[in-house]
Scaffold this active site. Structure first.
Site, PDB file in Angstrom:
ATOM      1  N   TYR A  73     -28.642   3.813 -60.126  1.00  0.00           N
ATOM      2  CA  TYR A  73     -29.672   4.070 -61.156  1.00  0.00           C
ATOM      3  C   TYR A  73     -29.115   4.810 -62.365  1.00  0.00           C
ATOM      4  CZ  TYR A  73     -32.303   4.071 -56.686  1.00  0.00           C
ATOM      5  OH  TYR A  73     -32.790   3.797 -55.438  1.00  0.00           O
ATOM      6  N   CYS A 132     -13.417   0.620 -54.088  1.00  0.00           N
ATOM      7  CA  CYS A 132     -12.695  -0.367 -54.879  1.00  0.00           C
ATOM      8  C   CYS A 132     -13.583  -1.076 -55.897  1.00  0.00           C
ATOM      9  CB  CYS A 132     -12.110  -1.398 -53.916  1.00  0.00           C
ATOM     10  SG  CYS A 132     -13.399  -2.006 -52.803  1.00  0.00           S
ATOM     11  N   GLU A 133     -14.422  -0.321 -56.606  1.00  0.00           N
ATOM     12  CA  GLU A 133     -15.291  -0.942 -57.608  1.00  0.00           C
ATOM     13  C   GLU A 133     -15.342  -0.071 -58.854  1.00  0.00           C
ATOM     14  OE1 GLU A 133     -18.946  -2.752 -56.634  1.00  0.00           O
ATOM     15  OE2 GLU A 133     -18.434  -3.036 -54.513  1.00  0.00           O
ATOM     16  N   GLY A 135     -41.413  13.021 -51.267  1.00  0.00           N
ATOM     17  CA  GLY A 135     -40.129  12.955 -50.584  1.00  0.00           C
ATOM     18  C   GLY A 135     -39.134  13.830 -51.329  1.00  0.00           C
TER      19      GLY A 135
HETATM   20  N1  LLP Z   1     -44.459   6.886 -50.741  1.00  0.00           N
HETATM   21  C1  LLP Z   1     -44.017   5.631 -50.898  1.00  0.00           C
HETATM   22  C2  LLP Z   1     -44.865   4.516 -50.487  1.00  0.00           C
HETATM   23  C3  LLP Z   1     -42.742   5.399 -51.438  1.00  0.00           C
HETATM   24  O1  LLP Z   1     -42.301   4.159 -51.591  1.00  0.00           O
HETATM   25  C4  LLP Z   1     -41.931   6.501 -51.816  1.00  0.00           C
HETATM   26  C5  LLP Z   1     -40.607   6.305 -52.382  1.00  0.00           C
HETATM   27  C6  LLP Z   1     -42.441   7.807 -51.624  1.00  0.00           C
HETATM   28  C7  LLP Z   1     -43.718   7.952 -51.086  1.00  0.00           C
HETATM   29  C8  LLP Z   1     -41.669   9.035 -51.960  1.00  0.00           C
HETATM   30  O2  LLP Z   1     -41.352   9.118 -53.311  1.00  0.00           O
HETATM   31  P1  LLP Z   1     -40.713  10.465 -53.898  1.00  0.00           P
HETATM   32  O3  LLP Z   1     -41.723  11.569 -53.755  1.00  0.00           O
HETATM   33  O4  LLP Z   1     -39.492  10.765 -53.134  1.00  0.00           O
HETATM   34  O5  LLP Z   1     -40.424  10.139 -55.314  1.00  0.00           O
HETATM   35  N2  LLP Z   1     -33.996   5.877 -54.094  1.00  0.00           N
HETATM   36  C9  LLP Z   1     -34.664   6.331 -55.312  1.00  0.00           C
HETATM   37  C10 LLP Z   1     -36.100   6.685 -55.068  1.00  0.00           C
HETATM   38  C11 LLP Z   1     -36.880   5.553 -54.428  1.00  0.00           C
HETATM   39  C12 LLP Z   1     -38.199   5.940 -53.903  1.00  0.00           C
HETATM   40  C13 LLP Z   1     -38.806   4.859 -53.091  1.00  0.00           C
HETATM   41  N3  LLP Z   1     -40.105   5.153 -52.599  1.00  0.00           N
HETATM   42  C14 LLP Z   1     -33.875   7.489 -55.896  1.00  0.00           C
HETATM   43  O6  LLP Z   1     -32.828   7.830 -55.350  1.00  0.00           O
HETATM   44  O7  LLP Z   1     -34.253   8.026 -56.933  1.00  0.00           O
END
Ligand code: LLP
Length: 417
Positions: free
Chosen positions: A317, A345-346, A276
């Site tokens: 994070y 407001c935090e 992603g």
């Molecule tokens: N596959 C599954 C089953 C997942 O849960 C995720 C991400 C991905 C693929 C993709 O992961 P990536 O390649 O993007 O690392 N919100 C957090 C990241 C949370 C990812 C959740 N799952 C951030 O902003 O760093």
């Protein structure tokens, strides 16, 4: 406009034939600005990771679900991973076929599992009780099961998604119960998947987990799919040198693990990865406007219109995003330690803490780099502020609106009379 800290975006010609000032004037602020060429390049990088037959990168839609970006990602030959009916709707609207979507969910209702079986090429569930639920609505069907390899990786405890302290996957102790649940509902196990966490720059834990899955899969062969998940990281420090994930080396090591296993087992199915962040993060800069500047004791606060409703990663994070400054005037800007905050407001509404940057003044524009992944997709309407617009700098350098800013009708339209 004078340029005091924009060497990174200038080098990439990020804003094409326009400028941050023109973009903010035309489309308003805050504003997510994407660069099409960069997005296409990252898609190509990830497709080149492996040349093995069956290698299938599935873009993880949760990182960014903008319809127009999904169309580009599809044009570049990626398939997709979805985890909600909304993501499926966007993927289908972007032209992905049912077979090009793999649905990787956890803890969902039977209705959703039935929807997923109808609308995705393959569905992954991640517990024995969800296998039972899948079996109740799709008796005799095929599914993929997510395993927990016991090895996690990620930039923050909150995004490590394997190992003991996580809710994800079926652990080896439950393999017998898993087999029994599959048999009870006459289900065929067509694949195994895992996702160890988000953002690694050293591929070792990912590859260790991959090797684990290859061994764990043996008793379940033949399978049509092995899916190793996402997590491929990007360097968020653009103004201090930070090494990139070495994709070529990662690909060589991945192939070196897979090739002998494929020869030995005769596996001829799909080898999925689910990136992603790697695909979309670097393709966006989030523009915001400086509204006020003040000192509180030794701390200089730079107040912007980028609250954590717009970009939550730093608040959630403690994530680092590098900052560019597009100044409103040409006055000298000596370096100062500054803390950049939003308009929520935090106290936790902090975008960048104690950064040594050229003096930022009211009316300047700021650019938060690498905002393409988990930026807009995690934005909210907290305090009833409208979610921002998104603009694409197209390959010819011209800007195009790809999502309008929310407005009052969107807010009021939710309430029945
Ligand atoms: N596959 C599954 C089953 C997942 O849960 C995720 C991400 C991905 C693929 C993709 O992961 P990536 O390649 O993007 O690392 N919100 C957090 C990241 C949370 C990812 C959740 N799952 C951030 O902003 O760093």
């Amino acid at each position: 406009m004078a340029e005091i800290r924009s060497a990174y975006s200038s080098r990439l010609h990020f804003f094409g034939r326009t400028t941050p000032a023109n973009l903010a004037a035309e489309f308003g602020s805050p504003l997510y600005v994407y660069n099409e060429s960069l997005l296409r390049q990252r898609c190509r990088d990830i497709r080149a990771l492996s040349g093995l037959p069956g290698f299938t990168p599935c873009y993880s839609t949760k990182a960014n679900g903008n319809l127009h970006l999904l169309r580009i990602i599809r044009e570049e030959g990626l398939q997709a991973d979805a985890m909600s009916p909304g993501e499926v709707a966007l993927l289908r609207a972007a032209g992905f076929s049912r077979e090009e979507i793999c649905y990787v969910c956890n803890n969902v209702a039977e209705e959703e599992l039935a929807f997923a079986a109808r609308n995705a090429g393959v569905v992954s569930v991640d517990s024995v009780s969800q296998i039972e639920a899948f079996g109740r609505v799709n008796p005799g069907g095929g599914l993929m099961v997510r395993l927990n390899p016991g090895i996690g990786a990620g930039h923050h405890q909150k995004v490590v998604t394997a190992g003991k302290n996580t809710k994800f996957g079926v652990v080896p102790e439950d393999f017998e119960a898993m087999a029994a649940a599959l048999a009870r509902h006459n289900l065929t196990l067509i694949g195994l998947n895992q996702h160890v966490g988000s953002l690694f720059l050293d591929p070792a834990p990912y590859l260790d987990a991959l090797a684990w899955l290859l061994e764990a899969a043996r008793p379940f062969l033949p399978l049509r799919i092995l899916d190793f998940g996402g997590g491929f990281g990007i360097p968020y420090h653009k103004y201090d040198p930070e090494p990139r994930l070495d994709l070529a080396e990662t690909g060589r090591r991945l192939d070196a693990l897979l090739e002998p296993w494929i020869r030995e087992t005769g596996f001829s199915g799909r080898l999925i990865i689910e990136p992603g962040r790697y695909v979309v993060a670097e393709s966006a800069i989030l523009l915001g406007r400086v509204q006020a500047v003040k000192n509180n004791g030794p701390v200089r606060y730079v107040g912007t219109d980028i609250g954590f409703n717009v970009l939550v990663r730093p608040a959630m994070y403690d994530s680092f995003h590098d900052v560019e400054i597009y100044p409103a005037d040409a006055s000298p800007r000596p370096p100062l330690a500054q803390t950049i905050v939003g308009n929520i407001c935090e106290t936790g509404d902090i975008l960048a803490k104690d950064r040594l940057l050229p003096e930022i003044r009211t009316r300047d524009l700021l650019g938060l780099l690498d905002a393409g992944a988990y930026g807009y997709s995690m934005s909210s309407s907290y305090t009833q502020r409208f979610r921002p617009a998104e603009v694409l700098i197209q390959a010819d350098g011209s800007p195009r609106l790809i999502r309008r800013r929310e407005r009052e009708e969107d807010l009021l339209g939710m309430f029945p009379a």
